[in-house]
Design a protein around this motif. Structure first.
Motif, PDB file in Angstrom:
ATOM      1  N   THR A  77     -18.828  57.213  21.535  1.00 10.89           N
ATOM      2  CA  THR A  77     -18.285  55.899  21.875  1.00 10.89           C
ATOM      3  C   THR A  77     -16.920  55.700  21.233  1.00 10.89           C
ATOM      4  N   ASP A  78     -15.948  55.308  22.037  1.00 11.30           N
ATOM      5  CA  ASP A  78     -14.617  55.000  21.507  1.00 11.30           C
ATOM      6  C   ASP A  78     -14.730  53.805  20.565  1.00 11.30           C
ATOM      7  N   PRO A  79     -14.235  53.920  19.334  1.00  9.52           N
ATOM      8  CA  PRO A  79     -14.356  52.813  18.380  1.00  9.52           C
ATOM      9  C   PRO A  79     -13.536  51.587  18.752  1.00  9.52           C
ATOM     10  N   GLY A  80     -12.606  51.777  19.683  1.00  9.37           N
ATOM     11  CA  GLY A  80     -11.784  50.653  20.120  1.00  9.37           C
ATOM     12  C   GLY A  80     -10.313  50.856  19.773  1.00  9.37           C
ATOM     13  N   GLY A  81      -9.489  50.972  20.798  1.00  8.45           N
ATOM     14  CA  GLY A  81      -8.055  51.099  20.599  1.00  8.45           C
ATOM     15  C   GLY A  81      -7.330  49.861  21.090  1.00  8.45           C
ATOM     16  N   VAL A  82      -6.097  49.706  20.685  1.00 12.63           N
ATOM     17  CA  VAL A  82      -5.304  48.543  21.078  1.00 12.63           C
ATOM     18  C   VAL A  82      -4.820  48.721  22.514  1.00 12.63           C
ATOM     19  N   PRO A  83      -5.134  47.776  23.402  1.00 12.47           N
ATOM     20  CA  PRO A  83      -4.625  47.870  24.783  1.00 12.47           C
ATOM     21  C   PRO A  83      -3.104  47.929  24.793  1.00 12.47           C
ATOM     22  N   LEU A  84      -2.549  48.719  25.699  1.00 13.81           N
ATOM     23  CA  LEU A  84      -1.096  48.941  25.710  1.00 13.81           C
ATOM     24  C   LEU A  84      -0.312  47.654  25.907  1.00 13.81           C
ATOM     25  N   ASN A  85      -0.829  46.742  26.681  1.00 15.57           N
ATOM     26  CA  ASN A  85      -0.095  45.508  26.978  1.00 15.57           C
ATOM     27  C   ASN A  85      -0.540  44.330  26.115  1.00 15.57           C
ATOM     28  N   TRP A  86      -1.281  44.602  25.051  1.00 14.93           N
ATOM     29  CA  TRP A  86      -1.769  43.501  24.213  1.00 14.93           C
ATOM     30  C   TRP A  86      -0.651  42.898  23.376  1.00 14.93           C
ATOM     31  N   LYS A  87      -0.585  41.579  23.356  1.00 12.01           N
ATOM     32  CA  LYS A  87       0.367  40.856  22.507  1.00 12.01           C
ATOM     33  C   LYS A  87      -0.361  39.725  21.807  1.00 12.01           C
ATOM     34  N   PRO A  88       0.012  39.452  20.560  1.00 12.81           N
ATOM     35  CA  PRO A  88      -0.672  38.401  19.807  1.00 12.81           C
ATOM     36  C   PRO A  88      -0.348  37.021  20.338  1.00 12.81           C
ATOM     37  N   MET A  89      -1.333  36.144  20.273  1.00 10.01           N
ATOM     38  CA  MET A  89      -1.129  34.749  20.618  1.00 10.01           C
ATOM     39  C   MET A  89      -0.698  34.009  19.362  1.00 10.01           C
ATOM     40  N   VAL A  90       0.450  33.367  19.424  1.00 16.71           N
ATOM     41  CA  VAL A  90       1.018  32.704  18.252  1.00 16.71           C
ATOM     42  C   VAL A  90       0.922  31.199  18.411  1.00 16.71           C
ATOM     43  N   ASP A  91       0.306  30.553  17.433  1.00 17.54           N
ATOM     44  CA  ASP A  91       0.230  29.096  17.420  1.00 17.54           C
ATOM     45  C   ASP A  91       1.390  28.575  16.581  1.00 17.54           C
ATOM     46  N   GLU A  92       2.415  28.062  17.236  1.00 10.90           N
ATOM     47  CA  GLU A  92       3.618  27.652  16.531  1.00 10.90           C
ATOM     48  C   GLU A  92       3.407  26.410  15.673  1.00 10.90           C
ATOM     49  N   GLU A  93       2.332  25.644  15.946  1.00  9.26           N
ATOM     50  CA  GLU A  93       2.119  24.423  15.192  1.00  9.26           C
ATOM     51  C   GLU A  93       1.461  24.692  13.836  1.00  9.26           C
ATOM     52  N   LYS A  94       0.418  25.544  13.844  1.00  8.29           N
ATOM     53  CA  LYS A  94      -0.287  25.741  12.573  1.00  8.29           C
ATOM     54  C   LYS A  94       0.084  27.048  11.876  1.00  8.29           C
ATOM     55  N   GLY A  95       0.738  27.983  12.586  1.00 10.68           N
ATOM     56  CA  GLY A  95       1.170  29.218  11.944  1.00 10.68           C
ATOM     57  C   GLY A  95       0.015  29.969  11.304  1.00 10.68           C
ATOM     58  N   ASP A  96      -0.853  30.523  12.108  1.00  9.04           N
ATOM     59  CA  ASP A  96      -2.034  31.220  11.629  1.00  9.04           C
ATOM     60  C   ASP A  96      -1.653  32.364  10.704  1.00  9.04           C
ATOM     61  N   VAL A  97      -2.246  32.430   9.543  1.00  8.50           N
ATOM     62  CA  VAL A  97      -1.895  33.422   8.544  1.00  8.50           C
ATOM     63  C   VAL A  97      -3.079  34.335   8.278  1.00  8.50           C
ATOM     64  N   ASP A  98      -2.858  35.624   8.396  1.00  3.60           N
ATOM     65  CA  ASP A  98      -3.888  36.607   8.123  1.00  3.60           C
ATOM     66  C   ASP A  98      -3.838  36.970   6.638  1.00  3.60           C
TER      67      ASP A  98
END
Length: 307
Positions: A77-98
């Motif tokens: 089973t593929d452990p999971g790769g990043v889709p080629l066209n994936w882009k992060p969703m950015v919340d400009e109001e709260k500025g989500d911080v990892d």
């Protein structure tokens, strides 16, 4: 010039077929010693030994099926790769911080628009992998052995010849679980035969079968003890909703945002359908309704989302 050991990590890929044959070899020796040499012949004694042998063999074969099913599931089973066209969703109001940012978010090698997205103070959680030239979803890490980013990467395991990530972590845990049960059963079943080696009474069998029984007991005892340690460690990781990598990285933050309660943490790995908890598969409903099983989105604690 500094010596970069990571460029040699890809050499571990060559261990693939070797490790598979080692695992199957241990299974084969165990099967021979337990079934063919010791408990198989006891089925025809017609006394209490036959009933004990029947119970041991039924349980052994049941666990063996689950062990091999889980092993080849995590291996294939593929452990999971990043889709080629994936882009992060950015919340400009709260500025989500990892909380696991480190120095991974950088605009080096990006296009103009992408640079602005990464440089935007409201998008501090955006990370970019300069090796893969792709954005990195939350909890995603680059594997130097596989040469790509793995979703919710836990570690690269040479025993399963694969990375352990979002889509096969459950299968890996089940492999550990059934391996522990199987090796414990074999150890306890062969314990009387092992003790007999050190007694004065005559041991039935040829030197080859006696050696096979002795080797099988030692191997399974060693695997049972070592796998138990890994199993306990991963149970604690699942309970806290962390991976092996995150267990070290989360020390930088006082509160872990992805810890949303033990029950929900467990369901993020094993799914909500209890019928599938002990088999290396997910129900179609869980796959459809739980995006976290795909490795791109993870719910977090509401009080931390508001920060």
């Amino acid at each position: 010039m500094a010596w970069n050991v990571f460029k040699f990590c890809t050499a571990l890929r060559g261990l693939g077929s070797v490790m598979i044959f080692i695992v199957l070899g241990v299974v084969g020796v165990t099967y021979y010693a337990l079934v063919v040499v010791n408990y198989g012949p006891s089925l025809f004694h017609g006394d209490l030994d036959s009933l004990i042998a029947l119970a041991v063999l039924l349980l052994f074969h049941s666990l063996l099926v689950m062990l091999l099913w889980s092993y080849f599931s995590v291996l294939s089973t593929d452990p999971g790769g990043v889709p080629l066209n994936w882009k992060p969703m950015v919340d400009e109001e709260k500025g989500d911080v990892d909380p696991l940012l480190g120095s991974e978010h950088t605009g080096v090698g990006l296009g103009v628009d992408q640079e602005n997205m990464v440089a935007n103070p409201a998008s501090e959680a955006v990370r970019f992998c300069r090796k893969c030239n792709l954005f990195k979803p939350p909890r995603c890490h680059h594997c130097s052995v596989c040469g790509r980013c793995i979703l919710k990467m836990d570690h690269h395991c040479v025993w399963v010849v694969n990375c352990v990530g979002a889509k096969n972590y459950k299968y890996f845990l089940l492999f550990l679980f059934y391996t522990f049960l199987e090796t414990t059963l074999v150890t306890l079943s062969l314990l009387p035969h092992f003790i007999a080696f050190f007694s004065d009474r005559e041991i039935p069998g040829t030197p080859g079968t006696i050696a096979a029984t002795f080797l099988t007991f030692v191997l399974n005892l060693a695997f049972a003890l070592s796998v138990l340690g890994f199993l306990i460690m991963h149970i604690s990781l699942v309970a806290a909703n962390t991976t092996t990598i995150e267990a070290f990285e989360k020390k930088r933050t006082s509160t872990w945002r992805y810890d949303i309660g033990r029950k929900k943490n467990f369901e993020q790995v094993f799914g909500k359908d209890k019928r599938f908890w002990l088999i290396p598969a997910y129900s179609e409903e869980d796959i459809r309704q739980m995006p976290e099983l795909q490795g791109l989105e993870y719910p977090s604690r509401p009080n931390l989302d508001a920060l």
